[in-house]
Design a protein around this motif. Structure first.
Motif, PDB file in Angstrom:
ATOM      1  N   GLN A 203       2.722  -5.916  16.490  1.00  0.00           N
ATOM      2  CA  GLN A 203       4.143  -6.078  16.161  1.00  0.00           C
ATOM      3  C   GLN A 203       4.921  -6.478  17.413  1.00  0.00           C
ATOM      4  OE1 GLN A 203       6.009  -3.512  13.244  1.00  0.00           O
ATOM      5  NE2 GLN A 203       4.094  -2.390  13.065  1.00  0.00           N
ATOM      6  N   TYR A 204       4.347  -6.146  18.570  1.00  0.00           N
ATOM      7  CA  TYR A 204       4.850  -6.695  19.828  1.00  0.00           C
ATOM      8  C   TYR A 204       3.588  -7.197  20.507  1.00  0.00           C
ATOM      9  CZ  TYR A 204       6.817  -6.891  24.518  1.00  0.00           C
ATOM     10  OH  TYR A 204       7.206  -7.299  25.767  1.00  0.00           O
ATOM     11  N   ALA A 205       3.207  -8.411  20.127  1.00  0.00           N
ATOM     12  CA  ALA A 205       1.865  -8.915  20.441  1.00  0.00           C
ATOM     13  C   ALA A 205       1.563  -8.856  21.932  1.00  0.00           C
ATOM     14  CB  ALA A 205       1.707 -10.336  19.926  1.00  0.00           C
ATOM     15  N   LYS A 206       2.606  -9.027  22.738  1.00  0.00           N
ATOM     16  CA  LYS A 206       2.368  -9.091  24.170  1.00  0.00           C
ATOM     17  C   LYS A 206       1.725  -7.822  24.715  1.00  0.00           C
ATOM     18  CE  LYS A 206       4.342 -10.411  28.518  1.00  0.00           C
ATOM     19  NZ  LYS A 206       5.393 -11.167  29.154  1.00  0.00           N
TER      20      LYS A 206
ATOM     21  N   TRP B 260       0.869  -1.190   0.000  1.00  0.00           N
ATOM     22  CA  TRP B 260       0.000   0.000   0.000  1.00  0.00           C
ATOM     23  C   TRP B 260       0.905   1.239   0.000  1.00  0.00           C
ATOM     24  CZ3 TRP B 260      -2.557   2.670   4.734  1.00  0.00           C
ATOM     25  CH2 TRP B 260      -3.413   3.693   4.326  1.00  0.00           C
ATOM     26  N   LEU B 261       1.363   1.620   1.212  1.00  0.00           N
ATOM     27  CA  LEU B 261       2.291   2.743   1.285  1.00  0.00           C
ATOM     28  C   LEU B 261       3.714   2.238   1.077  1.00  0.00           C
ATOM     29  CD1 LEU B 261       0.742   4.559   4.381  1.00  0.00           C
ATOM     30  CD2 LEU B 261       0.105   4.710   1.970  1.00  0.00           C
ATOM     31  N   LYS B 262       3.921   0.974   1.422  1.00  0.00           N
ATOM     32  CA  LYS B 262       5.200   0.298   1.185  1.00  0.00           C
ATOM     33  C   LYS B 262       4.911  -0.941   0.346  1.00  0.00           C
ATOM     34  CE  LYS B 262       6.693  -0.453   5.547  1.00  0.00           C
ATOM     35  NZ  LYS B 262       7.677  -0.487   6.671  1.00  0.00           N
ATOM     36  N   THR B 263       5.956  -1.514  -0.203  1.00  0.00           N
ATOM     37  CA  THR B 263       5.757  -2.730  -0.999  1.00  0.00           C
ATOM     38  C   THR B 263       5.539  -3.915  -0.058  1.00  0.00           C
ATOM     39  OG1 THR B 263       8.059  -3.398  -1.011  1.00  0.00           O
ATOM     40  CG2 THR B 263       7.386  -1.847  -2.733  1.00  0.00           C
ATOM     41  N   VAL B 264       5.087  -5.002  -0.612  1.00  0.00           N
ATOM     42  CA  VAL B 264       4.795  -6.181   0.202  1.00  0.00           C
ATOM     43  C   VAL B 264       6.050  -6.639   0.959  1.00  0.00           C
ATOM     44  CG1 VAL B 264       5.075  -7.702  -1.833  1.00  0.00           C
ATOM     45  CG2 VAL B 264       3.868  -8.542   0.172  1.00  0.00           C
ATOM     46  N   ASP B 265       7.188  -6.623   0.298  1.00  0.00           N
ATOM     47  CA  ASP B 265       8.409  -7.085   0.973  1.00  0.00           C
ATOM     48  C   ASP B 265       8.890  -6.077   2.019  1.00  0.00           C
ATOM     49  OD1 ASP B 265       8.322  -9.405  -0.460  1.00  0.00           O
ATOM     50  OD2 ASP B 265       9.923  -8.866  -1.865  1.00  0.00           O
ATOM     51  N   GLN B 266       8.715  -4.796   1.735  1.00  0.00           N
ATOM     52  CA  GLN B 266       9.082  -3.788   2.737  1.00  0.00           C
ATOM     53  C   GLN B 266       8.204  -3.933   3.981  1.00  0.00           C
ATOM     54  OE1 GLN B 266       8.635  -0.162   0.482  1.00  0.00           O
ATOM     55  NE2 GLN B 266      10.613  -0.392  -0.544  1.00  0.00           N
ATOM     56  N   TYR B 267       6.944  -4.197   3.781  1.00  0.00           N
ATOM     57  CA  TYR B 267       6.066  -4.438   4.937  1.00  0.00           C
ATOM     58  C   TYR B 267       6.506  -5.694   5.680  1.00  0.00           C
ATOM     59  CZ  TYR B 267       2.329  -1.005   4.063  1.00  0.00           C
ATOM     60  OH  TYR B 267       1.594   0.144   3.934  1.00  0.00           O
ATOM     61  N   TYR B 268       6.902  -6.690   4.931  1.00  0.00           N
ATOM     62  CA  TYR B 268       7.272  -7.942   5.596  1.00  0.00           C
ATOM     63  C   TYR B 268       8.518  -7.765   6.463  1.00  0.00           C
ATOM     64  CZ  TYR B 268       8.733 -12.538   6.774  1.00  0.00           C
ATOM     65  OH  TYR B 268       9.136 -13.615   7.517  1.00  0.00           O
ATOM     66  N   VAL B 269       9.581  -7.228   5.871  1.00  0.00           N
ATOM     67  CA  VAL B 269      10.834  -7.142   6.645  1.00  0.00           C
ATOM     68  C   VAL B 269      10.884  -5.923   7.555  1.00  0.00           C
ATOM     69  CG1 VAL B 269      12.147  -8.404   4.891  1.00  0.00           C
ATOM     70  CG2 VAL B 269      12.114  -5.905   4.815  1.00  0.00           C
TER      71      VAL B 269
ATOM     72  N   GLN C 195       6.048   4.261   6.945  1.00  0.00           N
ATOM     73  CA  GLN C 195       5.064   3.662   7.867  1.00  0.00           C
ATOM     74  C   GLN C 195       5.825   2.639   8.707  1.00  0.00           C
ATOM     75  OE1 GLN C 195       2.003   1.474   5.816  1.00  0.00           O
ATOM     76  NE2 GLN C 195       0.590   1.493   7.544  1.00  0.00           N
ATOM     77  N   GLY C 196       5.706   2.748  10.017  1.00  0.00           N
ATOM     78  CA  GLY C 196       6.390   1.795  10.895  1.00  0.00           C
ATOM     79  C   GLY C 196       5.623   0.493  10.907  1.00  0.00           C
ATOM     80  N   ALA C 197       5.999  -0.416  10.016  1.00  0.00           N
ATOM     81  CA  ALA C 197       5.233  -1.657   9.914  1.00  0.00           C
ATOM     82  C   ALA C 197       6.160  -2.785   9.511  1.00  0.00           C
ATOM     83  CB  ALA C 197       4.129  -1.503   8.878  1.00  0.00           C
ATOM     84  N   CYS C 198       6.102  -3.865  10.285  1.00  0.00           N
ATOM     85  CA  CYS C 198       6.943  -5.026  10.030  1.00  0.00           C
ATOM     86  C   CYS C 198       6.132  -6.276  10.360  1.00  0.00           C
ATOM     87  CB  CYS C 198       8.190  -4.958  10.912  1.00  0.00           C
ATOM     88  SG  CYS C 198       9.154  -6.467  10.881  1.00  0.00           S
ATOM     89  N   VAL C 199       5.735  -6.984   9.321  1.00  0.00           N
ATOM     90  CA  VAL C 199       4.857  -8.135   9.532  1.00  0.00           C
ATOM     91  C   VAL C 199       5.603  -9.303  10.176  1.00  0.00           C
ATOM     92  CG1 VAL C 199       3.387  -9.829   8.360  1.00  0.00           C
ATOM     93  CG2 VAL C 199       3.291  -7.428   7.698  1.00  0.00           C
ATOM     94  N   GLN C 200       6.898  -9.376   9.900  1.00  0.00           N
ATOM     95  CA  GLN C 200       7.717 -10.396  10.551  1.00  0.00           C
ATOM     96  C   GLN C 200       7.614 -10.275  12.081  1.00  0.00           C
ATOM     97  OE1 GLN C 200      11.589  -9.953   8.946  1.00  0.00           O
ATOM     98  NE2 GLN C 200      12.160 -12.070   9.322  1.00  0.00           N
TER      99      GLN C 200
ATOM    100  N   PHE D 193       2.168 -14.718   5.331  1.00  0.00           N
ATOM    101  CA  PHE D 193       2.405 -15.905   6.153  1.00  0.00           C
ATOM    102  C   PHE D 193       3.389 -16.849   5.469  1.00  0.00           C
ATOM    103  CE2 PHE D 193       1.717 -20.114   7.831  1.00  0.00           C
ATOM    104  CZ  PHE D 193       1.848 -19.864   9.192  1.00  0.00           C
ATOM    105  N   GLN D 194       3.258 -16.987   4.168  1.00  0.00           N
ATOM    106  CA  GLN D 194       4.173 -17.899   3.461  1.00  0.00           C
ATOM    107  C   GLN D 194       5.609 -17.390   3.459  1.00  0.00           C
ATOM    108  OE1 GLN D 194       2.530 -18.962  -0.371  1.00  0.00           O
ATOM    109  NE2 GLN D 194       0.583 -19.565   0.553  1.00  0.00           N
ATOM    110  N   ARG D 195       5.751 -16.054   3.351  1.00  0.00           N
ATOM    111  CA  ARG D 195       7.110 -15.500   3.448  1.00  0.00           C
ATOM    112  C   ARG D 195       7.719 -15.879   4.800  1.00  0.00           C
ATOM    113  NH1 ARG D 195       5.084 -12.681  -0.477  1.00  0.00           N
ATOM    114  NH2 ARG D 195       6.317 -11.289  -1.801  1.00  0.00           N
ATOM    115  N   TRP D 196       6.948 -15.782   5.827  1.00  0.00           N
ATOM    116  CA  TRP D 196       7.434 -16.048   7.185  1.00  0.00           C
ATOM    117  C   TRP D 196       7.666 -17.546   7.393  1.00  0.00           C
ATOM    118  CZ3 TRP D 196       5.049 -18.497  11.511  1.00  0.00           C
ATOM    119  CH2 TRP D 196       5.665 -18.236  12.747  1.00  0.00           C
ATOM    120  N   TRP D 197       6.720 -18.316   6.947  1.00  0.00           N
ATOM    121  CA  TRP D 197       6.736 -19.770   7.202  1.00  0.00           C
ATOM    122  C   TRP D 197       8.003 -20.427   6.667  1.00  0.00           C
ATOM    123  CZ3 TRP D 197       4.427 -22.914  10.339  1.00  0.00           C
ATOM    124  CH2 TRP D 197       4.322 -24.287  10.063  1.00  0.00           C
TER     125      TRP D 197
END
Ligand SMILES: [Zn+2]
Length: 1022
Positions: free
Chosen positions: A300-303, A55-64, A71-76, A102-106
């Motif tokens: 991103q820090y689920a706890k 969206w604002l970042k690419t799929v891989d930028q969001y992932y890593v 945008q401060g976003a890291c799906v990993q 999920f597949q990138r992470w898995w």
């Protein structure tokens, strides 16, 4: 061992000491084990994250988690910390949606982590919902793409986890389609579909009438057999009002329950929670409500979330006024089902979407039309390429596959991809992925075609000698293979592949350098061909865009289109030969041309040498008289171009027109001031009329001898912005038809839905935006009708369309806007293309098709032509020395069905694909709705034995749409719901189960049936 016990002893003593030295410790074991309590208001807490695959970042930028200044976003981080948080407490639950992430992470996880995650999935702590690669858009996507991208995700989940997602979760897309409800939910086996974005007026009414949860019947044809329970969130997909956001940097007050610290606030926070629950309960039926605890890229820090949710569950349940617990949408759905309520029925769809007075999200139906066109072209190509992959058993061998194209297409169905609502750099990233995917698939297709052509002569897939080139840029008149000067003793071989199940008669056009050519068919017989000068507008487009795409400027320029009729068998190819000649051949006819008219010469031009006749009167702008000699239909049509001025967000009213929102601020006609200059070219195969409306709007109208519709190619752009006004360019067709505010638009290229201007069937519409509020997405097209005729328009990509006046239809072709519309993308939609550092506005080239049929006969044209537009003939080029006989080494025509069988006119094969496990995925679609055509809206039969020409089908299993479970199993497991005021009517007729010895598939109107087939081995002995 001894030393370990000593360590524990020491630790114990230390802790005892610590306890004596400090004031009372406050370890609290939070009780998070609550479940549903009958008789209480049950608040289902659903921890979730919404992760856009670009969206604002690419799929891989969001992932890593790179490019965080945007945008401060890291799906990993989300997925890593989810594992930790779920490990800490077995009562915690989490849902995950986007399989691309999920597949990138898995694939990066250790076996230990994978085992842990498998345990979470098994215990229900982690639930996958929706389960596609992305959360696809619902307005600008084609149903085949929706199916394909969902299937990719579902099959992965089936293979890795043996699970089948049960819930649709389309929480962010900007409006919701009927196809999503019946096809991508019910036919997938979902028990429910949840989302949030519906019209603000609709939402208000639904809250007042407790109709946020409904049974949605998206298909008239499949009717009650494809109903789905649908829940609309009362606000959005975020936590309820009252400050319940708990990311580390969120500002909501946390539950402070340590009495030794300041600001103890347990009771206040419990009160806030109870208030939010009661207020939501007041607008919902039954005593179950859902709190969607999360939003974009959260956890991103689920706890930090789970810590607070643990406390809420503990203290709210101690308080006792309401009951709350960790839940998932499936648990919630089952609870709703168990409440034995009846639910109101909803039909049609949820378009258009507005979130306020002047905020209709109808601009994105057209935003980034070139990206939309690219996606659609590759979608049709992917369908054809998968057929070839299967026919040549390529998947089992080393070499190119269709996988990366499938992945790229899946990603681009995302609700900030094909929609055109992403930042420019992200749009570029999608285009790059598509290009990479295409390049690999193109190699596969080339190899497969040479293998098929040579197979009868002993070639294997790995040792073919013929090299085929393809021309993706033929839309901008660029095809190096066909533009060669053929004087050097060579001839051009054109292999034409047909991915449809019918024999196909069509005209192909390729750019050539010389008019001195002759064309032969696969038997070597010379056939009629026609030479048409290439329009200047097309050459201009070619000069800029070939350089922009390839980095090179071709040294030569073709002068002509060579057009000829081809006939290609179902799922097969035919070969044509183009040979240079010394002098003009008798059957290669150069079009007669009429140059722009001089004053005093008649301005009437008539074109069309078959049933279709078009009479143009250039005194009147672009005016045609359509007549059809076969049907005797006559219609006068005025076409015009105009633009809406994009609202620029003034000080008092900040809503601009932008990537999402269409907010026009008056219209300007771009009818030419002088008589429309036009050039006319006539010949035996087709007639063309070239219009130059303004320097930045040009169009070519084509009338083919053997077709009854009008083909219009438009070239629009660069849209001028020197006046600092953003513009949204539309073309309108006006007729005298009495249409009584009514028009019909398709749902994702499938069912047609009746639209009435300034009207909604679910509530009393207050009209604030008479144009933008009447726009609907088109993927197949639209039509209007009166007492005697139907006028239809079909499109080659997703665009917006409407009927703003009776008897009129309009299409929005291109948009260039100078302000952001405040929906988050924070860029204006101002696409440019740069060549040699000079950038100019994007030019869009595309086609639409117009036909006028007698009333009741339009569907046949729309459905058949619609399939042809989606799956154009695939052209592959090779060359050979004249004299070396191609036919000595190649077969020149072939059909998967051996020419003896074709699909019925009302059926299309929409998937034929070999899967990793060796099985074959087959989908057949009935193309007509109930009552749409008097002859074709009937049960159809497909004989699989004949379709596969003797290849022995060893096993057949009918499955859900995404092929992740048996159809029977799916039917058995789906929840059945009660509908208000209905006593469970019988469902419609559907095709009977397939008998494994007969192998005949029945298809009822609009039915799509999915099968997994096992062959002994797929082989074709041609
Ligand atoms: Zn989103």
């Amino acid at each position: 061992m001894a030393s370990l016990s000593r360590l524990f002893l020491l630790l114990f003593l230390f802790l005892v000491h610590l306890r004596r030295c400090t004031v009372d410790a406050v370890y609290i074991a939070y009780n998070t084990s609550a479940g549903i309590v009958e008789g209480k208001l049950n608040v289902h807490l659903v921890p979730h994250t919404h992760d856009d695959v670009g969206w604002l970042k690419t799929v891989d930028q969001y992932y890593v988690g790179s490019n965080n200044s945007i945008q401060g976003a890291c799906v990993q981080n989300v997925l890593d910390s989810m594992v930790q948080a779920l490990m800490e407490d077995k009562n915690r639950k989490f849902i995950y949606v986007e399989q691309a992430f999920f597949q990138r992470w898995w694939r990066q996880q250790s076996n230990a982590v994978k085992d842990l995650v498998r345990r979470f999935v098994k215990s229900g702590q982690l639930e996958f919902i929706n389960g596609g690669m992305c959360m696809h858009d619902e307005a600008t996507v084609h149903y085949i793409d929706m199916m394909d991208q969902t299937t990719l995700g579902h099959r992965f989940l089936k293979v890795e986890f043996e699970i089948v997602p049960k819930i649709g979760w389309q929480i962010d897309p900007f409006g919701h389609s009927a196809v999503q409800a019946y096809l991508l939910s019910a036919e997938v086996g979902f028990d429910a579909l949840y989302f949030s974005r519906i019209d603000y007026q609709d939402l208000t009414k639904r809250k007042d009438t407790k109709t946020l949860e409904v049974i949605w019947r998206g298909s008239k044809s499949l009717s009650s057999s494809s109903d789905v329970f649908t829940g609309i969130f009362p606000k959005d997909y975020e936590p309820p009002p009252g400050d319940f956001y708990f990311e580390v940097d969120d500002t909501s007050p946390v539950v402070q329950d340590d009495p030794l610290l300041f600001d103890y606030n347990v009771q206040e926070r419990v009160n806030d929670f109870v208030a939010a629950a009661v207020s939501q309960a007041n607008i919902t039926r039954s005593n179950h409500i859902m709190f969607t605890m999360g939003t974009d890229f959260r956890y991103q820090y689920a706890k930090s979330w789970f810590r607070q949710l643990d406390k809420f569950i503990h203290y709210v349940n101690l308080d006792g006024r309401v009951n709350t617990f960790y839940s998932t949408p499936s648990i919630y759905t089952k609870a709703k089902h168990a409440s034995n309520e009846s639910w109101p029925l909803k039909t049609d769809d949820f378009f258009p979407y507005a979130d306020g007075l002047n905020r209709y999200w109808t601009g994105y139906f057209t935003s980034r039309p070139a990206l939309k066109g690219y996606i659609r072209v590759l979608s049709g190509y992917y369908l054809a390429a998968r057929q070839l992959e299967l026919l040549t058993s390529s998947r089992n061998k080393k070499g190119p596959t269709t996988d990366s194209l499938g992945d790229a297409l899946a990603l681009t169905q995302h609700h900030d991809a094909v929609t055109g609502t992403e930042k420019q750099h992200v749009a570029n990233d999608y285009a790059k992925r598509l290009a990479i995917g295409y390049t690999e698939a193109e190699r596969l297709v080339g190899k497969s075609l040479s293998y098929l052509a040579e197979s009868a002569f002993g070639s294997g897939l790995s040792n073919t000698s013929t090299k085929f080139e393809q021309c993706l840029l033929i839309n901008v008149t660029y095809c190096p293979s066909s533009e060669l000067h053929l004087s050097s003793g060579k001839r051009l071989v054109v292999l034409v592949y047909n991915s449809l199940g019918w024999n196909r008669e069509d005209v192909i056009r390729i750019p050539v350098a010389s008019e001195l050519v002759l064309v032969q068919d696969h038997e070597g017989t010379e056939i009629e061909s026609q030479i048409i000068p290439i329009a200047n507008a097309s050459l201009d487009l070619r000069r800029t865009y070939v350089k922009a795409y390839t980095g090179n400027s071709p040294s030569m320029e073709p002068k002509f289109w060579l057009a000829f009729s081809v006939s290609v068998p179902p799922f097969g190819f035919s070969t044509y030969f183009i040979t240079p000649t010394k002098e003009k051949g008798s059957k290669a006819i150069i079009s007669d041309s009429y140059v722009p008219q001089e004053n005093g010469i008649s301005t009437i031009r008539e074109v069309g040498s078959g049933n279709l006749r078009l009479k143009f009167d250039t005194e009147k702008g672009i005016s045609y008289h359509y007549s059809n000699r076969r049907t005797s239909v006559n219609s006068s049509i005025e076409q015009s171009y105009l633009y809406y001025k994009g609202f620029d967000g003034s000080k008092t009213d900040t809503q601009s027109s932008g990537a999402y929102v269409f907010r026009p601020n008056g219209t300007v006609s771009v009818a030419p001031e002088i008589k429309t200059p036009l050039a006319v070219y006539k010949g035996p195969i087709l007639d063309e009329v070239h219009f130059k409306i303004t320097p930045w709007i040009q169009q070519i109208v084509r009338a083919y001898k053997k077709k009854e519709h009008v083909e219009v190619e438009y070239i629009v752009g660069p849209i001028p912005i020197d006046d600092k006004v953003g513009k949204e360019v539309v073309t309108q067709f006006s007729t005298f038809m009495e249409t009584n505010k009514t028009f019909y638009t398709d749902s994702n290229g499938r069912d047609f839905i009746k639209r009435i201007r300034d009207f909604r069937s679910d509530w009393e519409l207050k009209v604030h935006e008479p144009v933008a509020g009447n726009y609907y997405p088109l993927n197949l097209g639209m039509f209007i009708k009166d007492k005697s005729t139907e006028l239809s328009l079909l499109v080659d990509r997703a665009i917006g369309g409407s009927s703003i006046l009776d008897g009129q239809v309009e299409l929005m072709l291109h948009r260039r806007l100078l302000h952001d519309d405040g929906k988050g993308v924070d860029e204006s939609l101002n696409e440019t293309v740069c060549v040699n550092d000079k950038c100019d506005g994007l030019i869009v080239q595309g086609k639409f098709y117009l036909n006028v049929d007698p009333l009741g006969e339009g569907a046949r044209w729309r459905r058949t032509t619609g399939q042809e537009i989606y799956s154009p003939l695939l052209l592959a080029f090779s060359e050979e020395e004249i004299g070396t006989k191609w036919t000595g080494k190649h077969i020149t025509t072939l059909s998967l069905t051996g020419n003896s069988y074709k699909l019925p006119d009302n059926v299309a094969l929409i998937t034929l694909q070999s899967l990793e496990d060796g099985s074959v995925l087959l989908r057949l679609a009935h193309l007509y709705e109930v009552g749409e055509d008097k002859n074709l809206s009937v049960m159809a039969n497909v004989n699989l034995k004949k379709l596969f020409k003797g290849n022995k089908i060893r096993g057949i299993k009918e499955t859900s749409l995404t092929a992740n479970q048996g159809r029977d199993e799916m039917e058995k497991n789906r929840l059945k719901w009660r509908i208000e005021g209905s006593d469970g009517l019988e469902g419609p007729v559907r095709g009977r189960p397939v008998d494994s010895s007969e192998l005949v598939v029945e298809l009822a109107p609009m039915e799509i049936r999915t099968f997994l087939l096992l062959f002994d081995s797929v082989s074709y002995d041609f």
